[in-house]
Design a protein around this motif. Structure first.
Motif, mmCIF file in Angstrom:
data_model
loop_
_atom_site.group_PDB
_atom_site.id
_atom_site.type_symbol
_atom_site.label_atom_id
_atom_site.label_comp_id
_atom_site.label_asym_id
_atom_site.label_seq_id
_atom_site.Cartn_x
_atom_site.Cartn_y
_atom_site.Cartn_z
ATOM 1 N N ILE A 284 -2.247 2.519 -7.324
ATOM 2 C CA ILE A 284 -2.997 3.691 -8.202
ATOM 3 C C ILE A 284 -3.095 4.819 -7.358
ATOM 4 N N GLY A 285 -2.941 5.798 -7.921
ATOM 5 C CA GLY A 285 -2.879 7.248 -7.034
ATOM 6 C C GLY A 285 -1.692 7.102 -5.927
ATOM 7 N N GLY A 286 -2.120 7.658 -4.913
ATOM 8 C CA GLY A 286 -1.272 7.824 -3.547
ATOM 9 C C GLY A 286 -0.307 8.816 -3.488
ATOM 10 N N ILE A 287 0.303 9.251 -2.442
ATOM 11 C CA ILE A 287 1.112 9.996 -2.100
ATOM 12 C C ILE A 287 2.287 9.729 -1.395
ATOM 13 N N PRO A 288 3.596 9.598 -2.253
ATOM 14 C CA PRO A 288 4.740 8.931 -1.936
ATOM 15 C C PRO A 288 5.545 9.804 -0.721
ATOM 16 N N ASP A 289 5.977 9.060 0.176
ATOM 17 C CA ASP A 289 6.858 9.884 1.141
ATOM 18 C C ASP A 289 8.281 9.284 1.252
ATOM 19 N N GLU A 290 9.250 9.886 0.826
ATOM 20 C CA GLU A 290 10.606 9.438 0.554
ATOM 21 C C GLU A 290 11.277 9.008 1.904
ATOM 22 N N ASP A 291 10.850 9.935 2.990
ATOM 23 C CA ASP A 291 11.659 9.682 4.264
ATOM 24 C C ASP A 291 11.186 8.630 5.002
ATOM 25 N N LYS A 292 9.790 8.409 4.986
ATOM 26 C CA LYS A 292 9.029 7.079 5.698
ATOM 27 C C LYS A 292 9.130 5.898 4.918
ATOM 28 N N LYS A 293 9.398 6.128 3.494
ATOM 29 C CA LYS A 293 9.407 5.151 2.278
ATOM 30 C C LYS A 293 7.640 4.316 2.378
ATOM 31 N N THR A 294 7.100 5.238 2.564
ATOM 32 C CA THR A 294 5.756 4.801 2.160
ATOM 33 C C THR A 294 4.572 5.418 1.270
ATOM 34 N N VAL A 295 3.811 4.826 0.944
ATOM 35 C CA VAL A 295 2.830 5.637 0.169
ATOM 36 C C VAL A 295 1.259 5.615 0.627
ATOM 37 N N HIS A 297 -2.747 6.728 1.115
ATOM 38 C CA HIS A 297 -3.952 6.972 0.151
ATOM 39 C C HIS A 297 -4.184 6.298 -1.155
ATOM 40 N N ALA A 298 -3.172 5.198 -1.258
ATOM 41 C CA ALA A 298 -3.063 4.607 -2.621
ATOM 42 C C ALA A 298 -3.905 3.339 -2.529
ATOM 43 N N ILE A 299 -4.554 3.014 -3.991
ATOM 44 C CA ILE A 299 -5.521 1.927 -4.071
ATOM 45 C C ILE A 299 -4.295 0.771 -4.610
ATOM 46 N N LYS A 300 -4.313 -0.305 -4.296
ATOM 47 C CA LYS A 300 -3.184 -1.196 -4.445
ATOM 48 C C LYS A 300 -3.939 -2.366 -4.719
ATOM 49 N N ILE A 301 -3.432 -2.952 -6.302
ATOM 50 C CA ILE A 301 -4.061 -4.186 -6.725
ATOM 51 C C ILE A 301 -2.874 -5.293 -6.698
ATOM 52 N N PRO A 302 -2.815 -6.151 -5.581
ATOM 53 C CA PRO A 302 -1.795 -7.230 -5.386
ATOM 54 C C PRO A 302 -1.495 -8.013 -6.817
ATOM 55 N N GLY A 303 -0.138 -8.070 -6.899
ATOM 56 C CA GLY A 303 0.195 -9.003 -7.806
ATOM 57 C C GLY A 303 0.272 -8.329 -9.371
ATOM 58 N N LEU A 304 -0.315 -7.398 -9.450
ATOM 59 C CA LEU A 304 -0.302 -6.771 -10.730
ATOM 60 C C LEU A 304 0.863 -6.227 -11.306
ATOM 61 N N LEU A 305 1.860 -5.511 -10.408
ATOM 62 C CA LEU A 305 2.798 -4.887 -10.711
ATOM 63 C C LEU A 305 3.946 -6.036 -11.231
ATOM 64 N N SER A 306 4.036 -7.111 -10.336
ATOM 65 C CA SER A 306 4.585 -8.133 -10.769
ATOM 66 C C SER A 306 4.401 -8.803 -12.297
ATOM 67 N N PHE A 307 3.324 -8.724 -12.411
ATOM 68 C CA PHE A 307 2.691 -9.473 -13.797
ATOM 69 C C PHE A 307 3.199 -8.519 -14.825
ATOM 70 N N LEU A 308 2.632 -7.010 -14.706
ATOM 71 C CA LEU A 308 3.244 -6.152 -15.861
ATOM 72 C C LEU A 308 4.852 -6.343 -15.947
#
Length: 461
Positions: A284-295, A297-308
């Motif tokens: 949820i939210g977040g600022i992706p950094d394609e060079d560093k391959k990170t996100v 300031h994001a809120i992460k809900i574990p397992g929810l993406l796999s479930f969806l």
């Protein structure tokens, strides 16, 4: 994307960057589609609002519903005419800007476009009957013509989405040595993506149009303009919008699971998901950094993406790191658009729950100004979410124009000077927008006078 003219003053001699023809072609299509989609949604939804109001009038004889149906039909006519212009421009743009694409793809996915043309003509004829059929046609036949306007508009939208779905899920041909063989237009039209995209788009159209129209009527109620008339209109559109808003997450779940199977790169970009992993987190939210391959300031809900994505929180979700970099879509744009779509969609779900609470358990809320103000605030939210959703669909498919088959850069016209075409078409669309806003505003100001429910002459009609 729009033209960028950036001057870097850190150099002694400033460097000026102007978009090239490829970006200009993509930008022109983006502006055209973003403009036209509003009219497509109105054509899919407003006739059903008209049909509901007209049906109640025929059953009750209440003149308010007759006036409401007439008022809505005039707005539909304005937007239908403008949509015809923008749709015609789009059909030319496909051939002019993407000739290689149309050369190969036209014979394969041409059927939904040809059927869409038929639906459009039926819609135009039925709209003519409806607009000029008052007191000339038998009442129930007249109502049927209005219903046909809605059904043909709905069919038109679904057929266009089926063509777009084919670009995301190519089917109905064999691609052998650069040749498109064994073409099956029926299979192409009913490709693996058409149902999920058509369902999601249709419900989104009802959400966007329903909240936009109910918000306008809510504003008129707050301003004490013909309150009975606008309250009647508000009740029809608000109920429809709120039902659709509660159904939209269901269609979104279907779409997410479909994208996870067919376009893992798009799903990964939507969530800025870089590492393939089980129990993948929903971001949820977040600022992706394609060079560093990170996100950040994001809120992460574990397992929810796999479930969806898979219906199982323990199943792995493919990350961008396992996809060749040249096949990545623009991550930041796709991610931000997805976040905007989801965020606005959830706000509308909350508003829908509040409205249903007011209908069934807190009836005094229905007369409160704060509830009407919430609908006024929500007026543009559905269309903003809709536009963001199309950004996810189109930008998330890049770099492909036909997913996995033809790259967008290989389909663009070699003709130079597209940037000037972009400027011209953008000016045309801005002009059309101004004209539409003026006509709709004029129509809204006339509603109070033409359909004044306190006027005895109106009550006798």
């Amino acid at each position: 994307m729009f033209a960028k003219l950036v001057t870097l003053s850190i150099f002694k001699q400033p460097t000026v960057y102007i978009m090239d023809d490829f970006i200009a072609a993509r930008s022109q299509m983006a502006v055209s589609l973003g403009f036209h989609i509003i009219f497509a949604c109105v054509g899919m939804v407003m006739p059903f609002f008209m049909a509901i109001s007209h049906f109640i009038y025929l059953k009750t004889g209440n003149a308010i519903y007759k006036g409401l149906t007439k008022a809505w039909s005039k707005g539909v006519a304005i937007l239908f005419a403008t949509g015809a212009v923008s749709g015609t421009m789009l059909s030319f743009e496909l051939g002019l800007l993407w000739p290689t694409f149309m050369e190969h793809a036209g014979p394969i996915f041409g059927m939904p476009f040809s059927l869409e043309g038929t639906a459009f003509f039926i819609e135009a004829i039925a709209l003519g009957f409806f607009l000029y059929g008052w007191d000339r046609l038998k009442p129930w036949f007249h109502w049927v013509t209005g219903l046909i306007v809605g059904l043909s508009g709905l069919a038109s939208g679904i057929l266009v989405v089926a063509a777009n779905a084919w670009m995301n899920s190519p089917a109905g041909f064999d691609f052998v040595d650069g040749q498109y063989l064994n073409v099956d237009p029926i299979q192409a039209m009913f490709n693996d993506a058409w149902f999920s995209q058509a369902l999601h788009m249709t419900i989104a159209a009802f959400v966007a149009t329903g909240f936009a129209v109910s918000g306008i009527h809510a504003l008129m109620i707050l301003k004490q303009r013909n309150v009975i008339f606008h309250t009647t209109a508000f009740r029809i559109t608000a109920l429809s919008a709120c039902v659709a808003a509660l159904l939209q997450p269901v269609s979104g779940d279907i779409s997410a699971k479909d994208v996870a199977q067919r376009q893992p790169a798009k799903l990964a970009a939507m969530e800025a998901h870089f590492e393939t992993e089980a129990n993948a987190s929903f971001v949820i939210g977040g600022i992706p950094d394609e060079d560093k391959k990170t996100v950040k300031h994001a809120i992460k809900i574990p397992g929810l993406l796999s479930f969806l994505a898979h219906g199982d929180p323990e199943k792995p979700v493919t990350g961008l790191n396992d996809i060749p970099k040249e096949h990545w879509p623009p991550v930041a744009i796709t991610h931000y658009a997805f976040q905007l779509m989801i965020g606005l969609g959830m706000l509308l779900v909350v508003l829908a729950l509040i409205y249903f609470a007011a209908l069934f358990t807190r009836k005094k809320w229905l007369d409160s100004k704060w509830l009407l103000r919430l609908f006024v605030i929500a007026t543009p939210m559905g269309y903003i979410a809709l536009e963001a959703g199309w950004v996810v669909t189109e930008v998330g498919r890049q770099p492909w124009i036909i997913y996995g088959i033809m790259r967008t850069a290989d389909a663009v016209t070699p003709m130079p000077g597209i940037v000037y075409s972009f400027y011209l078409f953008t000016a045309v669309f801005i002009s059309l927008s101004a004209i539409v806003v003026f006509l709709l505003y004029r129509q809204m100001t006339m509603v109070g006078r033409l359909y004044d429910t306190t006027d005895p002459a109106y009550q006798s009609n």
